[in-house]
Structures are given as C-alpha cells and as structure tokens.
Design a protein around this motif. Structure first.
Motif, PDB file in Angstrom:
ATOM      1  N   GLU A   1      42.040  75.531  37.939  1.00  0.00           N
ATOM      2  CA  GLU A   1      41.203  75.004  39.017  1.00  0.00           C
ATOM      3  C   GLU A   1      40.853  73.566  38.656  1.00  0.00           C
ATOM      4  OE1 GLU A   1      39.301  75.316  42.491  1.00  0.00           O
ATOM      5  OE2 GLU A   1      39.872  77.228  41.577  1.00  0.00           O
TER       6      GLU A   1
ATOM      7  N   LYS B   1      33.277  74.993  44.559  1.00  0.00           N
ATOM      8  CA  LYS B   1      33.566  74.482  43.231  1.00  0.00           C
ATOM      9  C   LYS B   1      32.500  73.486  42.797  1.00  0.00           C
ATOM     10  CE  LYS B   1      37.292  72.005  43.063  1.00  0.00           C
ATOM     11  NZ  LYS B   1      38.748  71.790  43.028  1.00  0.00           N
TER      12      LYS B   1
ATOM     13  N   LYS C   1      36.758  75.966  46.077  1.00  0.00           N
ATOM     14  CA  LYS C   1      37.677  76.250  44.963  1.00  0.00           C
ATOM     15  C   LYS C   1      39.102  76.252  45.500  1.00  0.00           C
ATOM     16  CE  LYS C   1      34.697  79.360  42.350  1.00  0.00           C
ATOM     17  NZ  LYS C   1      34.395  80.787  42.189  1.00  0.00           N
TER      18      LYS C   1
END
Lengths: 283, 784
Positions: free
Chosen positions: B43, B209, B235
């Motif tokens: 990520e 995120k 995300k």
C-alpha cells in the motif's frame, strides 16, 4: 455467553435511546435575568384617501405569569406630521380602540414622507417615518382559478398577472374577495396572498398566486382583487411576521424569525401603501 | 493602491523564489526518487518522512507515496520514517540518479522504544501551519457514539474545529459554515457527508489511508472553499495477499475485502457498511403502518501498476440514506419517503516525466441527490409526486510536482469542473385528471482554477510556500475571475522550535442554503449567479511550533483572524420546508429571492499538544475564539454571534496500551454553550387585513448562551491474535457520566397554583431538552 452480552447491551441501548422524549431528558432552566419592560407596540398603515388610524398597545414579557388579553394604551400623545412640518394630533377613539383622524383633516399624498411620534405620560417615546408609494399604474390580467392537489386533497388558488414598473425596487401585497352569490350581498370567500417583491423580475410580468384553499368552491361570479404597492418597511414587517407565524410549529428545526420594525424604541410598524382595485368576472 | 502594492510584493516574491530555486537547482546533480509502500500489502504511504541526516534536509512522500530529492554527489544515509511504522535506513553512494523504492513495516507490533526512535515528521520543520493530521490507527481507537468510528467526529476533537449539535458529525472550522469545508475523497468533492441526520458521517475510516485537514495557510493547489480542506485518500488494496476486516456493531455491520488481481501489479479493495435498525424494528411494527430507515456505504478501488512511470487508479464511493413509510387504511394506501446520497468516482493516472517531475491527472465525477417520493392510491385513482434536488460534477484536474533540489520544489496545475445544479425537479402523475407532468430546472456552471506553488528552504532555517491561484467561474449571465495569493513561512530556531505565519485569500462559488442547526438533507446547494456573488475570505495566521523529540510530543500555538464576505443564508423565516404549501409548485420558489448576503469575522487562538505514537498517545486541544456575522436583512442589520461561536473549547484524547492485548481510550470535551435566540416579549401584531396574531419579540439574535457542554467517552479494546487473523472486541460508553447536555431549548406553559388567589395561573418556563444519556456499545472486529 457472548451472545447474551451482545443482546443485553443491544436491548439496553435501544431502551435508553427511546427515553429521549421522556421527562428525564427535560430540565427547567432559569431564563435570562434581563428585565424586560413592556414596550410600546404601534400599528399604523397610511394611504391616500384613507382615515389615519394608529393602534397602540403594550408588549408582555415572555417568561413568568401570563396575563390575558392585550393592554391598550389610551392616553398617549400621537402626532403625525409631513415633510413641510404640518402636523396633527390624533385623538383616541374608544370604538376602534385606536387613535383616528379623518383623511380630509390631514390628507396623505403619494410620494410624500410622513413622521409619527408617540409619547405616553410615563415617559415612553417612540417615533417612525415612512414614504407613501406612488400610484400603481398597471393592469391586472389573466385572473384565473388554479386547481392544486396536495396529499390527495384538491384545492384552489387564485392567480393573476400584472406588469412591474421598471427601474425601481417594488414591494407588493394582494388580497381578494370572491362574490359567490351576487344576490346574497355579503357571501365572500377570501384568498390570502403573501407579500412579494419584484426582485429578479424588474419590469417583467409578475405572476401572482394566492395561498391554496382546500375546500370545494361554489360557483363564483366575480372576484375583487386589491393589489397593494408597499413601502419597504411594510413589506419587511409583513414578511417577517408571516414567516414567524408559519414557523411557529417547526421548533428547533428553523432559526427564529426576528420581526423587522421601523419603530424607534418600540415595536410594530408605521407603513404606507397605494392600492389598485379591480373587479373581474370569472368565466 | 494597496492592492497594486500587494501584487507587486507578491510578484517580487514569486520572481525571487523562481530565481533562487533555479540557482539552487544548478548546484545539484543527482536525484534519489521512488515510492514508499507498506511491507506486506504494498500500500503506498502518504506523508512518509525522507530525511538525510548529513544535510539536515529531507522531503515527504506525496499522496501516491512518491518522493524525489536531488543532492550533490556523495555518500548518504537516508532515513524513511512514518508514524506507527518501523524506521528504514538506506546507505546510498550518489554518483548518478538513483531509484529507490522502499517498503516499511507497520510498527504496531514493535516496542515503543523502536517506534519512538523514529524521526517522524516534525511540526517545527515545515512551513505549513493550521494543518491537522490524525493517523487512521488513532481514529479507530477513539471512543465514539455506538462504537461507529468516524473521521469527522474525531476531527471535531481538534482545536479550531467545532462540532454542531449533540451527536452531529458536522464540522465548523474557524468560524466557517458547513458549506465552507471542501471534503475531497480521492480528488472527488463530497457534498453531503452525513448519515442519519448528521449523527454519523459517511467516512468511517475503514477504506481510508490518510486524512488531513487544513484550516488555514492554504497552499495554492486548494481552492473553492473558504474555511477548510479535508483531504482523504482511499486505500489501494493489498498487492501481495488476500485480506480483509469484518465488524459487527449495535446498529451497523461492515466488511472490507482487499486482494491482488495481478500479484505486485494490480489490486482492489471493496468496503461496505449497512445499518440494520429497520430490520430489527420491522417485526415490532403494525402490519398496516410501517416506518423504516437505513443507510449504507460502499467504497471500491482498483489500481494497476504499469511500471515505474505510470500507475492507474479507479476509485468510487456510493452511499444512500433511505427513510420510508407505508400505510394502508380502508382502501387508502399511501407510501413515500426521503432518500439522499452521494456517488463519487475518480480515475487517476500518475505519470513520472523524470525522477524529478511527478504528475497526476484525475477525471472526477460527483453526484449528490436528495429526493422526496409520495404515492397515494384511493379507489383506483393514483397520485404520485417525486421531488428531487442535487448537484452533479464532472471535472478534470491536473497536478505536477517538480522537485528541483532539497531546497526548492514547484507545484503547478489546473482544475476545471462542470457543475450541474438541480435546485428542483418535479414529476407528478395524477390519474384522476389524466395528468403526467415533469418539470426539471437545472443550472449549468463551470468552475476552473490554475495555480503555481513554490516551496523553498533557505539555509535550513527559513521555509516558505509562495503561491498564486487564478480562479474563474462561468454562469450564463455572469462570469467571475479572481486572483488568490497564498503565502506561508516558517522560521526554525534550531532547537526544534519555529515561528510560522501565513496568509490566504480564498473564493467560493458554490453555496449551501441551510435553515437549521442540524445537518438535514433538506439543505440546498446553489451556485453563484449574476445576483449571488461568490463568497470570499482573507485569513491571517501566526503561530509557534515546538517538537519535544525525545518524548514524541509536538506543541503548537496559533492565532488567526479571518474576514469573510458575501456569505449567504436564507432570508429570515425562509427555509426549504416552507418553500410553498405543496411541492408541485416548488418551481415558483426563487431561491435567489430567499437568500441574504452578509459578512463574517472569526478570530482566536488554538493550542495543541499532541503525541501520535507511543504507549500513551493522544492530544490536548484548546481553542479560544470569536465568530460574528452581519446581514443587512437579519437582526436589524446588526452584528451577532454565530450559533456555533464557542468562546472556550477543550478536548482531551488519550489512548493507552495497557498490555499488547488491551487498549484503553477516553475523551473529554468541554465547550461554551451555543448562542441561541430566545424571545423576550410577546405582542399582538396586525397585518394589512388587520388580522391579529401573537408575535414574539426576540431582541437580538443569538444573544443567549445555552449551558456549557461537556462529556466523557471511554472505551476498552481487547485484541487477540490468532493464526492469520486478529480479533478486537470493543466495549464503550458514550457520555460516561450521563451529563444532560442541552440539545435545544423550548418555552412551555406550566400551570402553577397561586395561594393568595386560590386559582391556577399559567406561567411560561424555559426548558432544556437533552438527547443522549449514557450509551453503552459493543463492537466486534475481525481482521484477516
């Protein structure tokens, strides 16, 4: 075991939430200590060829023991004057419960500014001024009844059109009377209208619609329409009082409406208007 | 004259920064660049600090995890650090451009000593001020109403951000209204962030995120709102392995699934949430009368990595609130409801022109719709009515970031959005009069902006961001254009302390007409027109920031002054609910006529002591502020305190890791009571027809204060790691000491016995209504 805990907490939460409307969530609060002395409330609308009438009452503090009825002020000194300093003292009239002067004794001229002064023996003093609008030079046309529906109920609105005068900010109001049966001499049905302005329609055709009436209407023969041209103070007073009345049941969902007033040191309105009457037959 | 001088100074500063930056660039030779990602999921990480100790210089990764720094030839140690993550150190011999992609390990499992050694982003080392960043991990640990985690409610605990009414997720930033916050989810604007009348927001943090809120000192890349920019990035989804998270709460459940599509190349993430109060209550309702309410959210994102130079992201959000009723009685059937929701979609393309030049192109879609539906059936006669309003956006946005040297970078770009406002659309079907009618009124406008930002650092002491934004707005009757200069600077004293200052001029072309203190979906978005001018503001801020590196604390103290012009509101008494007596005639409602324009002032001081990492983390915030408004057509033209003017606002947030398996958390908030309007007197009013009715005299607007608000929330989380999964139980208490906080005040009539006269008399009293007592909650989360 875990399931029982979840169920317990869930039930408890639902029960607690449902208590929101109960007395446990209400608490009496001490209102503001600000002492509110009753204020003079003045109501007067002047127009050409119309008897001058000034009603004076007192306001009541909102909190505490409530007194019934409206307290009239009968011993005030009420003076109306014009721009050329001509003035007149209005005497109190018991029948109309207001201070009255015949139109001939102090003519009201369109386009002129007028002043109002009120003084009471206990020292209260208020004043206001307004300008009487110029005559309405327009034609009321296309008078018609509109069928409307709300939640399955059928209702009616009265609608008409007129041309706005270009190049100036104008404020209007309208009223109407339906002559239902010409022979009965007095059976009328009134349609109510909100005050409106030519904002964003300067010089254009204004389409006016009444508030609806949700009941069956008998055969209508004639309609008498009165179109008022208002001064700005009157428009604002009318609009804010009407909005306050409309909003009164909406509670905290809306902001309170503060009523506009041109009465210095007091409440109410000293307004002016000019009128246009039209009698139309409905097809 | 002053304006001319102002622009002369601004142009000189811009010219100086270009010249200076160019000179710096000529000195440098090689570039280290790359992407920073999370180990295990790949990520991309936003805001990772990339630091060169030898030069005492560094940079941070952008919204896509990309960083770039140009240095002279030599041997360097490079540190990569991020809150809650392990620090990664790389040794680099720089004799040519280096591409260095770095993966860093989440530090959740690491001991505090390791994490605290991290050189995380320091407040004293940036020129940006008035910015709030809360790690998503912390948002998930802060106790909330019914255990529903909420980004906006967590932000309300920050200084300078006020909450609305009890339980509401609305935010009021530095005296700005709810429409003055630009909420961006993956570049797409969100117009209504509320569920269930504002008690929950659409951002629960599951699919997010990063979250950052800017309250002032706005960089030139942001525009379109006066008071704040809340930027949220979703995300991307794990590129390495299948994973997910499921949560069960008292009113809602949620599920996230993420997995690679092509290993190390492409991945997706899908997250959803739905409430089930309607399903639970259904059996208890009578057969012929049913009322139901639910909401749901759906987030989805896919991404594809074409290599170092190109990456593609497609993300979207879809959420709906549905309130419905149904009744059947003696042949009369009636059903209807209120529905509202947002849909957003963004297609983003990252492209690297070189190791120094990063660009992003976004195609943006956003749609907010509100509708009312009613259907009646009586003796085979059908009557249907549907009213809807909303705003639909289609936009293109381009941003470019050019890192010339550690001391100088340029950002530039443009954005253009086609807004289609729909203040009203009506469809009526009436079989009794054989009528089918459709009236749709839409207002198309185009809002555009172009900007340039210069970020420069002079001798490690002085950092500046000098920018200029040119905004343009097209409406068929009127176009507007404005220059919006932005400036922020920070001077570091070398002992992790700095002084900062900023100035920002902002323009806002879209407005929200709201008539209530609570977040109802009935609020209406409207555009600027020839009659409704754009809102604009100027904000000045001055502050001090200090980092206590060893203790992992950061402290900031900021003062601000903001002047707002052309702010809008409904004319007194006007509101959507009273547009007309029936929705059929809503097209006659001229919102421009029912709108008033005024000005606002907001100023105050904010204090924040924050610890983002460690066994004990959290913050203490305090705000002392004043907010006033003035409208010619309201409150007799006089200034008044805004409803959410809050003199004192305190929030204390603590998260304590008692053991590796138990986390305790608690918040305590205190706020001066809201400013409300109470009537002082009653009088008999007469209109032209001489009809009398009782009118209320209110004195001045908002001149009465409700009682102060304070509340404590606590929660305990039990974590347990099993083979490939981790489960968390959370038990929480909202309003732990059951404080009866004011929700609203009302005047009621009470009968009292008068002993002297022996009769009952009516007395008007003031009554406070409270909403939430102590509310326990329990949630279960499984991460796999």
């Amino acid at each position: 075991m875990k399931k029982i805990i979840i169920l317990f907490v869930l039930t408890l939460s639902v029960v607690l939430l449902s208590r929101c409307g109960e007395d446990a969530f209400k608490k009496e609060i001490t209102p503001p200590k600000k002492y509110v002395e009753p204020q003079l409330v003045v109501h007067s609308y002047i127009a050409k060829d119309l008897q001058i009438q000034v009603s004076i009452t007192l306001s009541k503090p909102i909190f505490g023991i409530q007194k019934n009825g409206t307290e009239l002020v009968k011993n005030a000194k009420v003076i109306i004057s014009n721009a050329t300093k001509e003035s007149v003292i209005l005497p109190y009239n018991e029948q109309s419960e207001s201070y009255v002067m015949a139109s001939q004794s102090f003519p009201i001229v369109q386009g002129q500014k007028y002043y109002l002064e009120v003084e009471t023996p206990d020292g209260k003093k208020v004043s206001a001024d307004c300008v009487v609008p110029m005559p309405l030079k327009t034609k009321i046309e296309n008078v018609r009844l509109l069928k409307v529906k709300e939640s399955g109920d059928v209702g009616y609105r009265l609608a008409f059109d007129f041309e706005d005068k270009q190049g100036e900010q104008n404020y209007y109001m309208a009223s109407s009377k339906f002559v239902v049966d010409v022979n009965s001499n007095g059976r009328y049905k009134n349609f109510k209208f909100d005050a409106f302005s030519d904002f964003s329609h300067d010089g254009e055709t204004i389409h006016v619609r009444s508030q609806p009436i949700f009941s069956s209407l008998p055969e209508i023969k004639e309609v008498v329409i009165t179109l008022y041209s208002l001064d700005e103070y009157s428009y604002m007073y009318h609009r804010t009082t009407a909005k306050q009345e409309e909003n009164k049941d909406l509670g905290f969902f809306v902001e309170p409406v503060i009523i506009s007033s041109n009465i210095k040191n007091g409440l109410g309105i000293f307004g002016a208007y000019s009128v246009l009457y039209v009698v139309k037959r409905l097809e | 004259m002053r304006t001319v001088l102002f622009y002369q100074v601004l142009c000189a500063l811009l010219f100086f920064s270009f010249e200076w930056g160019y000179a710096q660039q000529k000195k440098q030779k090689y570039t280290i660049s790359g992407y920073v990602t999370e180990k295990g999921s790949r990520e991309s990480l936003v805001g990772v600090n990339v630091y060169i100790p030898a030069l005492k210089s560094g940079t941070t990764s952008n919204n896509y995890g990309f960083y770039s720094i140009s240095l002279p030839q030599g041997k360097y140690q490079v540190l990569y650090s991020f809150v809650g993550y392990e620090v990664v150190t790389k040794e680099i011999v720089l004799s040519e451009d280096v591409q260095m992609d770095v993966q860093i390990q989440s530090g959740i499992e690491l001991e505090e000593v390791v994490v605290s050694a991290a050189r995380t982003e320091r407040l004293s080392k940036t020129s940006q001020m008035s910015e709030v960043k809360i790690p998503i991990g912390q948002i998930k640990q802060v106790p909330t109403l019914l255990g529903e985690k909420d980004v906006l409610k967590t932000l309300q605990l920050m200084p300078g951000v006020q909450s609305g009414t009890e339980g509401s997720s609305g935010i009021y930033v530095r005296g700005g209204g709810p429409d003055q916050n630009l909420l961006i989810l993956d570049d797409a604007p969100v117009y209504n962030a509320n569920h269930l009348f504002g008690f929950f927001s659409i951002f629960n943090g599951d699919a997010l995120k990063s979250v950052s809120l800017t309250k002032g000192g706005f960089p030139a890349r942001y525009g379109g709102r006066l008071s704040s920019v809340l930027e949220m990035n979703m995300k991307d989804g794990s590129k390495e392995e299948f994973g997910g998270e499921a949560g069960i709460g008292l009113i809602a459940s949620r599920l996230i699934i993420e997995a690679p599509i092509v290993k190390d190349k492409a991945s997706f993430i899908v997250s959803g949430r739905r409430t089930y109060l309607d399903l639970l209550m259904k059996p208890a309702m009578p057969k012929d009368e049913k009322v139901g309410y639910y909401f749901y959210d759906l987030n989805a994102k896919v991404n594809y990595d074409f290599g170092r130079k190109d990456k593609l992201y497609l993300s979207g959000y879809f959420g709906r609130d549905r309130f419905s009723f149904e009744s059947r009685e003696d042949g009369f059937d009636s059903e209807g409801g209120l529905f509202w929701g947002n849909a957003t979609g963004t297609l983003r393309w990252n492209h690297l022109f070189s190791d120094k030049i990063f660009s992003n192109t976004s195609f943006i879609f956003s749609d907010y719709t509100f509708s009312i539906f009613q259907k009646d059936r009586l003796s085979n006669v059908d009557y249907e009515l549907e009213y809807s309003s909303g705003i639909k956006d289609i936009g293109l946005k381009y941003d470019m970031q050019w890192s010339l040297s550690p001391s100088y970078s340029i950002r530039t770009g443009f954005a253009s959005t086609f807004h289609r406002f729909k203040p009203s659309a009506i469809v009526v079907k009436d079989t009794s009069v054989n009528r089918v009618e459709k009236k749709v009124k839409t207002i198309p406008v185009v809002e555009s902006g172009a900007y340039v930002e210069n970020e420069l650092k002079i001798k490690e002491r002085l950092r500046m961001n000098i920018g200029l934004r040119l905004s343009h707005y097209y409406h068929e009757k009127k176009s507007y254009m404005a220059l919006e200069p932005r400036f922020s600077a920070g001077y570091s004293f070398g002992n992790n302390m700095s002084v900062k200052a900023s100035y920002a001029r902002m323009r806002q072309y879209v407005h929200l007409l709201t008539s209530t203190g609570i977040n109802l979906p009935l609020d209406l978005w409207v555009p600027s027109t020839d009659l409704v001018k754009p809102q604009h503001s100027e904000q000045y801020a001055l502050g001090v920031a200090k980092d206590f590196v060893e203790k992992n604390f950061s402290l900031s103290l900021e003062g601000y002054y903001k002047k707002m012009d052309n702010i809008v509101g409904y004319a007194p008494g006007s509101n959507f609910m009273l547009v007309d007596d029936d929705f059929e005639n809503i097209d006659n409602f001229s919102w421009e006529e029912n709108l008033i324009r005024g000005q606002g002032w907001s100023y105050g001081i904010e204090f924040l002591l924050q610890r983002k990492i460690g066994r004990l983390s959290g913050w203490i915030g305090y705000t002392l502020s004043w907010t006033q408004h003035q409208f010619d057509e309201d409150n007799r033209g006089e200034k008044y305190y805004a409803r959410y003017d809050r003199r004192h606002d305190i929030s204390i947030v603590g998260i304590y890791k008692l053991t590796p398996h138990i986390t305790l958390s608690g918040t305590w908030v205190y706020g001066t009571g809201n400013a409300v309007t109470l009537p002082e007197a009653e009088f008999s009013a007469k209109n032209y027809s001489m009809d009398r009715f009782k009118a209320k005299e209110y004195g001045s607007k908002n001149d009465f204060r409700m009682r102060a608000y304070h509340r404590m929330d606590i929660a305990i989380q039990f974590h347990k790691k099993k083979k490939n999964r981790e489960r968390t139980w959370e038990i929480g208490l909202y309003n732990a000491y059951s404080r009866k906080n004011p929700f609203f005040y009302q005047i009621t009539e009470k009968q009292i016995y008068d002993a002297t006269t022996g009769v009952n008399k009516n007395k008007n009293i003031l009554e406070q209504i409270s909403l939430f007592p102590i509310i326990p909650s329990i949630t279960y989360t499984l991460k796999f």
